[in-house]
Design a protein around this motif. Structure first.
Motif, mmCIF file in Angstrom:
data_model
loop_
_atom_site.group_PDB
_atom_site.id
_atom_site.type_symbol
_atom_site.label_atom_id
_atom_site.label_comp_id
_atom_site.label_asym_id
_atom_site.label_seq_id
_atom_site.Cartn_x
_atom_site.Cartn_y
_atom_site.Cartn_z
ATOM 1 N N GLY A 95 0.791 -1.234 0.000
ATOM 2 C CA GLY A 95 0.000 0.000 0.000
ATOM 3 C C GLY A 95 0.817 1.275 0.000
ATOM 4 N N ILE A 96 2.068 1.214 -0.465
ATOM 5 C CA ILE A 96 2.923 2.402 -0.477
ATOM 6 C C ILE A 96 2.663 3.287 -1.693
ATOM 7 C CG2 ILE A 96 5.322 3.179 -0.769
ATOM 8 C CD1 ILE A 96 6.184 0.776 0.891
ATOM 9 N N TYR A 97 2.445 2.639 -2.849
ATOM 10 C CA TYR A 97 2.490 3.375 -4.120
ATOM 11 C C TYR A 97 1.123 3.871 -4.579
ATOM 12 C CZ TYR A 97 7.153 1.336 -4.268
ATOM 13 O OH TYR A 97 8.442 0.973 -3.967
ATOM 14 N N ASN A 98 0.396 4.559 -3.728
ATOM 15 C CA ASN A 98 -0.929 5.036 -4.116
ATOM 16 C C ASN A 98 -0.886 5.966 -5.320
ATOM 17 O OD1 ASN A 98 -1.576 3.628 -1.815
ATOM 18 N ND2 ASN A 98 -3.000 5.154 -1.033
ATOM 19 N N VAL A 99 0.130 6.818 -5.407
ATOM 20 C CA VAL A 99 0.221 7.747 -6.544
ATOM 21 C C VAL A 99 1.144 7.206 -7.632
ATOM 22 C CG1 VAL A 99 -0.355 9.772 -5.163
ATOM 23 C CG2 VAL A 99 2.044 9.135 -5.439
ATOM 24 N N GLY A 100 1.479 5.929 -7.547
ATOM 25 C CA GLY A 100 2.320 5.292 -8.546
ATOM 26 C C GLY A 100 3.773 5.239 -8.128
ATOM 27 N N HIS A 101 4.531 4.443 -8.854
ATOM 28 C CA HIS A 101 5.970 4.356 -8.621
ATOM 29 C C HIS A 101 6.657 5.600 -9.181
ATOM 30 C CE1 HIS A 101 6.501 0.012 -7.455
ATOM 31 N NE2 HIS A 101 5.273 -0.039 -7.932
ATOM 32 N N ARG A 102 7.459 6.235 -8.354
ATOM 33 C CA ARG A 102 8.221 7.419 -8.764
ATOM 34 C C ARG A 102 7.328 8.439 -9.469
ATOM 35 N NH1 ARG A 102 12.230 7.372 -12.288
ATOM 36 N NH2 ARG A 102 11.612 5.382 -13.194
ATOM 37 N N ILE A 295 -7.573 10.157 17.272
ATOM 38 C CA ILE A 295 -6.214 10.138 16.722
ATOM 39 C C ILE A 295 -6.238 9.302 15.449
ATOM 40 C CG2 ILE A 295 -3.785 9.592 17.132
ATOM 41 C CD1 ILE A 295 -4.385 9.580 20.150
ATOM 42 N N LEU A 296 -5.612 9.814 14.397
ATOM 43 C CA LEU A 296 -5.541 9.126 13.116
ATOM 44 C C LEU A 296 -4.074 8.842 12.804
ATOM 45 C CD1 LEU A 296 -7.275 8.390 10.486
ATOM 46 C CD2 LEU A 296 -6.523 10.612 9.623
ATOM 47 N N CYS A 297 -3.754 7.586 12.492
ATOM 48 C CA CYS A 297 -2.369 7.191 12.185
ATOM 49 C C CYS A 297 -2.192 7.015 10.678
ATOM 50 C CB CYS A 297 -2.018 5.870 12.871
ATOM 51 S SG CYS A 297 -2.120 5.900 14.660
ATOM 52 N N LEU A 298 -1.120 7.592 10.139
ATOM 53 C CA LEU A 298 -0.827 7.500 8.712
ATOM 54 C C LEU A 298 0.619 7.065 8.493
ATOM 55 C CD1 LEU A 298 -2.416 10.889 7.589
ATOM 56 C CD2 LEU A 298 -3.429 8.620 7.302
ATOM 57 N N ALA A 299 0.893 6.475 7.343
ATOM 58 C CA ALA A 299 2.265 6.159 6.902
ATOM 59 C C ALA A 299 2.145 5.562 5.504
ATOM 60 C CB ALA A 299 2.976 5.221 7.868
ATOM 61 N N LYS A 300 2.957 4.564 5.189
ATOM 62 C CA LYS A 300 2.981 3.897 3.884
ATOM 63 C C LYS A 300 2.873 4.895 2.729
ATOM 64 C CE LYS A 300 1.638 -0.760 5.305
ATOM 65 N NZ LYS A 300 2.995 -1.303 5.250
ATOM 66 N N ALA A 301 1.676 5.096 2.167
ATOM 67 C CA ALA A 301 1.524 5.954 0.987
ATOM 68 C C ALA A 301 1.698 7.431 1.291
ATOM 69 C CB ALA A 301 0.154 5.719 0.351
ATOM 70 N N PHE A 302 1.813 7.795 2.560
ATOM 71 C CA PHE A 302 1.914 9.198 2.958
ATOM 72 C C PHE A 302 3.128 9.875 2.320
ATOM 73 C CE2 PHE A 302 2.904 12.480 6.315
ATOM 74 C CZ PHE A 302 1.778 13.254 6.111
ATOM 75 N N GLY A 303 4.204 9.135 2.098
ATOM 76 C CA GLY A 303 5.407 9.685 1.481
ATOM 77 C C GLY A 303 5.442 9.528 -0.023
ATOM 78 N N VAL A 306 8.069 7.559 -2.364
ATOM 79 C CA VAL A 306 9.401 8.102 -2.617
ATOM 80 C C VAL A 306 10.189 8.271 -1.325
ATOM 81 C CG1 VAL A 306 10.683 10.112 -3.507
ATOM 82 C CG2 VAL A 306 8.667 9.259 -4.736
ATOM 83 N N MET A 307 9.526 8.756 -0.272
ATOM 84 C CA MET A 307 10.186 8.965 1.014
ATOM 85 C C MET A 307 9.474 8.188 2.115
ATOM 86 S SD MET A 307 12.822 10.904 0.659
ATOM 87 C CE MET A 307 13.132 11.206 2.397
ATOM 88 N N PRO A 308 10.217 7.611 3.080
ATOM 89 C CA PRO A 308 9.568 7.051 4.272
ATOM 90 C C PRO A 308 8.958 8.203 5.067
ATOM 91 C CG PRO A 308 11.876 6.362 4.087
ATOM 92 C CD PRO A 308 11.681 7.479 3.126
ATOM 93 N N ALA A 309 7.668 8.122 5.344
ATOM 94 C CA ALA A 309 7.006 9.219 6.055
ATOM 95 C C ALA A 309 5.734 8.712 6.714
ATOM 96 C CB ALA A 309 6.670 10.367 5.090
ATOM 97 N N ALA A 339 10.810 14.468 3.466
ATOM 98 C CA ALA A 339 9.578 13.705 3.689
ATOM 99 C C ALA A 339 8.352 14.602 3.592
ATOM 100 C CB ALA A 339 9.636 13.014 5.050
ATOM 101 N N CYS A 340 8.451 15.796 4.159
ATOM 102 C CA CYS A 340 7.317 16.726 4.102
ATOM 103 C C CYS A 340 7.043 17.167 2.667
ATOM 104 C CB CYS A 340 7.577 17.941 4.985
ATOM 105 S SG CYS A 340 7.460 17.592 6.752
ATOM 106 N N ALA A 341 8.108 17.431 1.905
ATOM 107 C CA ALA A 341 7.933 17.799 0.497
ATOM 108 C C ALA A 341 7.223 16.677 -0.255
ATOM 109 C CB ALA A 341 9.288 18.102 -0.139
ATOM 110 N N ALA A 342 7.632 15.431 0.014
ATOM 111 C CA ALA A 342 7.002 14.280 -0.639
ATOM 112 C C ALA A 342 5.526 14.175 -0.268
ATOM 113 C CB ALA A 342 7.737 12.997 -0.256
ATOM 114 N N ALA A 343 5.212 14.345 1.006
ATOM 115 C CA ALA A 343 3.824 14.223 1.457
ATOM 116 C C ALA A 343 2.942 15.328 0.879
ATOM 117 C CB ALA A 343 3.773 14.245 2.986
ATOM 118 N N ILE A 344 3.469 16.546 0.835
ATOM 119 C CA ILE A 344 2.702 17.661 0.272
ATOM 120 C C ILE A 344 2.402 17.400 -1.204
ATOM 121 C CG2 ILE A 344 2.825 20.117 -0.344
ATOM 122 C CD1 ILE A 344 4.480 20.485 2.281
#
Length: 455
Positions: A95-102, A295-303, A306-309, A339-344
């Motif tokens: 579930g990391i690549y929600n917006v696609g690979h790279r 509280i809502l927990c996010l990760a995986k596709a959040f970055g 491209v970046m772990p976030a 990581a923040c740039a990637a998430a934004i």
């Protein structure tokens, strides 16, 4: 040979090796000879210096020498191995690549930020962290307002558990069977899988597990905890269970859990590490069920792949427990500029390309196609279920799952069938996957099903 001379030769050898690897990294393509060298170094390195267990696992889900398949590049919904074979990625890093690979927009944002500053000093105020936190407050449901940034899903869960403890000073948590919240000690205490838990017992005290979807057992547990003076600090749930096998909640279950938490003064934590960022057809699965957690927990596709976030987002009444001393829970790399740039950029892509809505539409098409492909194979396939592009195919036996996972991989499709849980394999591709690629997966699934045996 003196020790100093021997050491000098060893250092030179390591340096030569590093330079060879860096030259390969620079190259867009590699020769057949280079591909063979990379494959050999990879297999030897895993055997001697990483963990040989990974090689044994790969041999169970591939045939011949494909256990030594080595990833080299990726783009869109696919990745390519070092020998040039292309695979449709329906595992998607779970579930990391929600917006696609790279994704080009995410890569550009990270690259642009890298040209200016990679990591922050830890002391001054870093702008992208503040900006990303504001964006999250705007797009998350209800009155979730304050964000704390992490590097991974298990770190997000750890942060949520600590925040819940500080909020009320209660120490009892309710989790559910089949839950997966991570493997660090706190999150592992909420995880339900005995295989992962047993070697590390005793874990963090105070965790109780009840069957997922059983609201009456949840209610009785709340009542019992209150009677014995062990009031519940929080309930932690995946709105849709991922590792557990894509288990959807019964109708109104999450709303009833929310009501129980309110009745007993407990917090509700949604672990959306896998369901968040558009995967289920909404930006967050909480929106599917019209429930706002504390509280809502996010990760995986959040970055953005491209970046772990990762992040937690909490209501002000909860998060203000950390106001007096913001150093009560910190992480060196969490919320770093890259990581923040990637998430934004990831959020921008999700919104601009309407990917949550697309996940709902393509997921519905995918689900129906897989079910049609399974017709006539009811002796092998027990159920196909899902929400958005989070789909589970449950077989009657693990052995069938092994065969299907292997057969699809041999034909260029990677699915989330694993050594430890192949009774249900998961389909979690990029949300940008094309209908043509979906049809390829469906047709391949049908072809493989016809060849595997039910015995």
């Amino acid at each position: 040979m003196s020790i100093d001379v021997k050491k000098e030769k060893q250092v030179q050898s390591v340096n030569d090796y590093i330079k060879k690897v860096l030259r390969l990294i620079e190259k867009e393509t590699v020769t057949e000879e280079e591909a063979r060298w990379i494959t050999k170094e990879t297999v030897d390195g895993f055997r001697e210096h990483v963990n040989p267990g990974f090689l044994e696992y790969r041999k169970t889900v591939t045939k011949d020498t494909q256990f030594a398949a080595v990833e080299w590049s990726d783009e869109g919904s696919c990745f390519t191995d070092v020998n040039g074979k292309k695979y449709i990625d329906c595992l998607g890093g779970f579930g990391i690549y929600n917006v696609g690979h790279r994704n080009p927009k995410v890569v550009k944002a990270v690259s642009d930020q890298l040209k200016r500053q990679a990591l922050h000093s830890q002391d001054l105020l870093d702008p992208l962290r503040a900006i990303l936190a504001k964006i999250l407050a705007d797009i998350t449901p209800g009155d979730l307002k304050y964000a704390f940034f992490t590097n991974s899903g298990t770190e997000s869960v750890e942060a949520a558990l600590k925040l819940a403890k500080m909020y009320s000073e209660r120490t009892t948590f309710i989790s559910t069977t089949r839950a997966f919240h991570g493997k660090s000690l706190g999150s592992l205490s909420g995880t339900a899988k005995g295989m992962f838990r047993k070697p590390f017992l005793p874990l963090i005290p105070g965790f109780r597990h009840v069957p997922f979807g059983d609201i009456e057992m949840m209610r009785k547990t709340f009542e019992t905890c209150a009677l014995v003076g062990e009031d519940v600090a929080a309930v932690i749930l995946e709105p849709i269970q991922g590792e557990g096998g894509i288990i959807l909640p019964p109708e109104n279950y999450l709303k009833q859990v929310r009501e129980l938490c309110d009745e007993y003064g407990a917090l509700l934590i949604f672990d959306e590490v896998q369901t968040g960022m558009g995967r289920t057809g909404k930006m967050f699965a909480a929106e599917l069920y019209d429930v706002v957690p504390d509280i809502l927990c996010l990760a995986k596709a959040f970055g953005g792949g491209v970046m772990p976030a990762g992040a937690i987002v909490a209501k002000e009444k909860v998060f203000k427990s950390w106001f007096p001393n913001p150093f009560m829970h910190t992480t060196t790399f969490g919320g770093n500029p890259l990581a923040c740039a990637a998430a934004i950029a990831t959020i921008d892509v999700l919104l601009e390309e309407n990917l949550p809505e697309r996940a709902a539409e393509v997921g519905d098409y995918f689900l129906h196609g897989l079910r049609d492909a399974a017709k006539g194979h009811e002796d092998k396939v027990l159920e196909i279920r899902g929400q958005g592009l989070m789909i589970g195919i449950e077989f009657h036996k693990d052995e069938i799952g092994y065969q299907v996972s292997q057969g699809m991989f041999d034909r260029g499709i990677l699915v989330a069938g694993t050594l430890i849980n192949s009774k249900t394999i998961r389909i979690e591709p990029s949300l940008t996957i094309s209908y043509e690629e979906v049809n390829t997966v469906i047709n391949t699934f049908k072809e493989v099903l016809e060849q595997v045996t039910a015995e």
